[in-house]
Design an enzyme around this catalytic site. Structure first.
Site, PDB file in Angstrom:
ATOM      1  N   ASN A 117     113.521  43.142  -4.390  1.00 46.12           N
ATOM      2  CA  ASN A 117     112.171  43.104  -4.950  1.00 46.12           C
ATOM      3  C   ASN A 117     111.953  41.799  -5.707  1.00 46.12           C
ATOM      4  O   ASN A 117     112.878  41.237  -6.283  1.00 46.12           O
ATOM      5  CB  ASN A 117     111.926  44.313  -5.861  1.00 46.12           C
ATOM      6  CG  ASN A 117     112.263  44.046  -7.312  1.00 46.12           C
ATOM      7  OD1 ASN A 117     111.495  43.433  -8.062  1.00 46.12           O
ATOM      8  ND2 ASN A 117     113.456  44.487  -7.719  1.00 46.12           N
ATOM      9  N   PHE A 121     107.381  42.104 -12.980  1.00 43.95           N
ATOM     10  CA  PHE A 121     106.874  42.847 -14.132  1.00 43.95           C
ATOM     11  C   PHE A 121     105.390  43.226 -13.954  1.00 43.95           C
ATOM     12  O   PHE A 121     104.578  43.077 -14.874  1.00 43.95           O
ATOM     13  CB  PHE A 121     107.033  42.045 -15.427  1.00 43.95           C
ATOM     14  CG  PHE A 121     108.434  41.959 -15.960  1.00 43.95           C
ATOM     15  CD1 PHE A 121     109.473  42.667 -15.395  1.00 43.95           C
ATOM     16  CD2 PHE A 121     108.709  41.142 -17.059  1.00 43.95           C
ATOM     17  CE1 PHE A 121     110.770  42.581 -15.917  1.00 43.95           C
ATOM     18  CE2 PHE A 121     109.996  41.047 -17.585  1.00 43.95           C
ATOM     19  CZ  PHE A 121     111.032  41.768 -17.009  1.00 43.95           C
ATOM     20  N   SER A 179     115.685  40.206 -15.539  1.00 44.48           N
ATOM     21  CA  SER A 179     114.983  40.198 -14.258  1.00 44.48           C
ATOM     22  C   SER A 179     114.990  38.777 -13.698  1.00 44.48           C
ATOM     23  O   SER A 179     114.712  37.816 -14.424  1.00 44.48           O
ATOM     24  CB  SER A 179     113.535  40.665 -14.432  1.00 44.48           C
ATOM     25  OG  SER A 179     112.797  40.415 -13.249  1.00 44.48           O
ATOM     26  N   ASN A 181     112.829  37.714 -11.621  1.00 38.77           N
ATOM     27  CA  ASN A 181     111.504  37.482 -11.049  1.00 38.77           C
ATOM     28  C   ASN A 181     110.478  36.940 -12.029  1.00 38.77           C
ATOM     29  O   ASN A 181     109.309  36.795 -11.683  1.00 38.77           O
ATOM     30  CB  ASN A 181     110.988  38.783 -10.425  1.00 38.77           C
ATOM     31  CG  ASN A 181     111.913  39.285  -9.329  1.00 38.77           C
ATOM     32  OD1 ASN A 181     112.381  38.508  -8.506  1.00 38.77           O
ATOM     33  ND2 ASN A 181     112.209  40.582  -9.340  1.00 38.77           N
ATOM     34  N   THR A 182     110.887  36.676 -13.274  1.00 41.19           N
ATOM     35  CA  THR A 182     110.054  35.984 -14.247  1.00 41.19           C
ATOM     36  C   THR A 182     110.741  34.668 -14.573  1.00 41.19           C
ATOM     37  O   THR A 182     111.816  34.662 -15.186  1.00 41.19           O
ATOM     38  CB  THR A 182     109.873  36.816 -15.533  1.00 41.19           C
ATOM     39  OG1 THR A 182     109.192  38.037 -15.214  1.00 41.19           O
ATOM     40  CG2 THR A 182     109.074  36.047 -16.573  1.00 41.19           C
ATOM     41  N   LYS A 217     119.575  44.638 -21.675  1.00 42.73           N
ATOM     42  CA  LYS A 217     119.911  44.752 -20.257  1.00 42.73           C
ATOM     43  C   LYS A 217     120.228  43.374 -19.706  1.00 42.73           C
ATOM     44  O   LYS A 217     119.415  42.454 -19.799  1.00 42.73           O
ATOM     45  CB  LYS A 217     118.762  45.379 -19.469  1.00 42.73           C
ATOM     46  CG  LYS A 217     119.104  45.654 -18.008  1.00 42.73           C
ATOM     47  CD  LYS A 217     118.065  46.534 -17.360  1.00 42.73           C
ATOM     48  CE  LYS A 217     118.480  46.917 -15.942  1.00 42.73           C
ATOM     49  NZ  LYS A 217     117.527  47.891 -15.334  1.00 42.73           N
ATOM     50  N   ASN A 246     121.268  44.577 -14.191  1.00 43.08           N
ATOM     51  CA  ASN A 246     120.038  44.404 -13.428  1.00 43.08           C
ATOM     52  C   ASN A 246     120.379  44.022 -11.986  1.00 43.08           C
ATOM     53  O   ASN A 246     121.536  44.100 -11.571  1.00 43.08           O
ATOM     54  CB  ASN A 246     119.174  43.325 -14.096  1.00 43.08           C
ATOM     55  CG  ASN A 246     117.687  43.582 -13.955  1.00 43.08           C
ATOM     56  OD1 ASN A 246     117.220  43.964 -12.875  1.00 43.08           O
ATOM     57  ND2 ASN A 246     116.934  43.381 -15.022  1.00 43.08           N
TER      58      ASN A 246
END
Length: 366
Positions: A117, A121, A179, A181-182, A217, A246
């Site tokens: 993915n 967020f 994450s 993805n940021t 996390k 993660n």
């Protein structure tokens, strides 16, 4: 329930899972959320008594939690508890609503029970979730996973806002800094940045009427020196627990498979060995008593047991449910309970750390 009723329900669940797998991943996710909201998912079985445990001062009926990412906007934490989870972590929630990255942004890898993915967020922001969480019923243990808006000028300030907003409601808070993805978010795992972040979170919590546990996390894509620095910083900080881990940027476990080259974080079964080794390595660094959540790749009772043996106190899963459905929860709880009984243990907490050194040194894989 008679045998015929059980078989009929099992057949219905199998049919439903097949239908979901024919949808694109995000449509299937929305359909599942709606099914939970409208009571179309059956309640879980009674939890065996030997699975009751405590974590960060919370009394849990069982140690199997729903990982964040599923109930991003705190819509179905109640139905998930009813379905059999011992606790539910909602989010990731950012101060302001954001759409996330362009679609398509979720990709299944069925051959490996994996998911990639790059959601970014996507969520409705703090306020919508806060209003839903105000109506939470007693007995539902809910953690709130907080993050930073992609366009924020100060990521740390966004986490501080999350602690202030949700301390009155959360059973625990998780600062998600891992994450992929940021852009720039994972840089908060560096020692100086992490020290600043955790100090700000602990100071902010101290000013709240309610002292909510704070967890961190982290990513699995860390080297030995990075893990040393994170462990040292955590133990100095005063936070209450760590979640390992993660999603991963590595593609070694899915190389050559369809969708394996998509940008984003890989989760599901292919993540299991890496995440579990990192869990064990952090357990050795943090000592036997520091609360740890094991997450990443759990896909069966055997893999859940292994997470405990690698040092987890409680566990979370999500991606494997894409392939196995919610009835996987019952399989995992049954397997855990049976193992506790067969080994003559006082409870599920006694499984924790039974093979931590072997996992940390890579002598065990699944």
């Amino acid at each position: 329930m008679g045998i015929s009723d059980f078989m009929r329900n099992a057949a219905v669940q199998k049919f439903g899972q097949d239908v979901l797998m024919r949808m694109d991943a995000e449509t299937a996710h929305r359909a599942t959320i709606n099914a939970l909201k409208f009571g179309l998912v059956p309640a879980g079985n009674p939890t065996p008594a030997n699975l009751a445990t405590s974590f960060c001062g919370l009394d849990l009926p069982n140690p199997v939690g729903m990982a964040p990412g599923f109930d991003k906007n705190a819509e179905v934490f109640g139905p998930l508890a009813k379905a059999g989870f011992g606790f539910v972590e909602v989010g990731t929630l950012t101060p302001r609503a954001q759409k996330g990255n362009p679609t398509p942004r979720v990709f299944r890898i069925p051959e490996a029970m994996g998911v990639i993915n790059r959601l970014g967020f996507n969520n409705e922001g703090h306020e919508f979730a806060f209003e839903r969480l105000k109506g939470r019923k007693p007995g539902q243990t809910v953690g709130i996973n907080i993050g930073a808006n992609k366009d924020s000028e100060d990521f740390v300030a966004d986490y501080v806002v999350g602690v202030t907003r949700f301390s009155p409601l959360a059973d625990y808070l998780t600062a998600n800094i891992s994450s992929p993805n940021t852009p720039g978010l994972r840089s908060l795992q560096a020692e100086d940045a992490l020290r600043r972040l955790l100090a700000a979170l602990v100071e902010t919590r101290a000013a709240q009427p309610r002292q909510t546990p704070i967890l961190l996390k982290i990513a699995p894509d860390l080297g030995e020196a990075e893990m040393d620095a994170i462990a040292r910083t955590i133990l100095e900080s005063g936070i209450d627990g760590l979640i390992v881990s993660n999603t991963t940027l590595s593609r070694d476990a899915v190389a050559g498979l369809e969708n394996a080259d998509e940008i984003g974080g890989l989760s599901g079964k292919p993540l299991f060995n890496l995440a579990t080794r990192r869990l064990a390595q952090m357990r050795l660094r943090l000592g036997p008593d520091f609360p740890l959540v094991g997450v990443g790749g759990i896909h069966s009772a055997q893999s859940a047991i292994a997470k405990f043996e690698a040092g987890a106190n409680v566990i979370q899963l999500y991606s494997a449910l894409v392939y196995g459905g919610l009835d996987m929860i019952e399989e995992i709880k049954s397997g855990l309970s049976q193992t506790v009984s067969e080994r003559g243990l006082a409870g599920v907490s006694a499984l924790s750390g039974a093979a931590v050194t072997d996992w940390a040194e890579g002598r065990i894989t699944l």
